[in-house]
Design an enzyme around this catalytic site. Structure first.
Site, short mmCIF file in Angstrom:
data_model
loop_
_atom_site.label_atom_id
_atom_site.label_comp_id
_atom_site.label_asym_id
_atom_site.label_seq_id
_atom_site.Cartn_x
_atom_site.Cartn_y
_atom_site.Cartn_z
N GLY A 43 -7.78 12.36 11.78
CA GLY A 43 -9.01 12.24 11.00
C GLY A 43 -8.94 10.99 10.13
N GLN A 48 -11.11 5.23 3.44
CA GLN A 48 -9.73 4.83 3.74
C GLN A 48 -9.64 3.41 4.30
OE1 GLN A 48 -8.83 8.79 5.83
NE2 GLN A 48 -6.84 8.15 5.09
N LEU A 86 -2.94 9.36 6.34
CA LEU A 86 -2.72 7.96 6.71
C LEU A 86 -2.66 7.05 5.49
CD1 LEU A 86 -5.06 7.73 9.84
CD2 LEU A 86 -2.56 7.72 9.85
N HIS A 131 -11.44 13.09 0.69
CA HIS A 131 -11.38 11.63 0.58
C HIS A 131 -12.71 11.08 0.07
CE1 HIS A 131 -7.52 10.30 2.10
NE2 HIS A 131 -7.62 11.02 3.21
#
Ligand code: NI
Length: 156
Positions: A43, A48, A86, A131
């Protein structure tokens, strides 16, 4: 385009709803998916890569889902599991989340989609929506919980 890592302040800024879906939004979703796959993630949220739009991509192994303006409209149960991210390399945190969710979003054609999710899909969607609010797995740490070091935990 590159993945932003903690403690980059861009990761803490709240994302905004997408007002119209055009060529640049579609291109962004494609680029996000590519970066997610290249980095072995399941994902990725636009924030990000430093873009503060409510867009996420998810692929838990059953095909790519591109979600625009995702909102969780129903939650059921609680379950804890270790998660990687990540943007927080080589760390994982045990996070308690809803077991089942219903998520509403727009696909890249602007159609309203409603999906019932459980298991890994429910977890990834909740992680990516965090996020969008500037929230990271590190925020779920309590003094009693330890960061685990893991290279095998799925990266969300
Ligand atoms: Ni993440």
């Amino acid at each position: 385009m590159e993945i932003k890592h903690f403690p980059d302040p861009l990761l803490r800024k709240k994302s905004e709803d997408v007002k119209s879906i055009g060529r640049s939004e579609k291109k962004l979703l494609t680029d996000m998916a590519e970066i997610m796959y290249l980095n072995g993630g399941v994902g990725l949220a636009a924030v990000q890569v430093g873009i503060h739009k409510n867009m996420i991509v998810v692929d838990i192994g059953d095909g790519l889902k591109k979600m625009i303006n995702p909102v969780i409209s129903k939650r059921e149960g609680r379950v804890a599991q270790e998660e990687g991210c990540l943007s927080v390399p080589e760390k994982c945190v045990n996070v308690k989340r809803s077991k089942k969710i219903v998520v509403d979003y727009l696909n890249e054609d602007g159609q309203a989609i409603r999906v019932s999710a459980e298991g890994l899909l429910a977890r990834v969607v909740q992680h990516e929506i965090d996020h969008l609010f500037g929230k990271l797995i590190l925020d779920y740490l309590s003094p009693l919980k330890k960061i685990c070091n893991s290279l095998t935990t799925r990266k969300l």
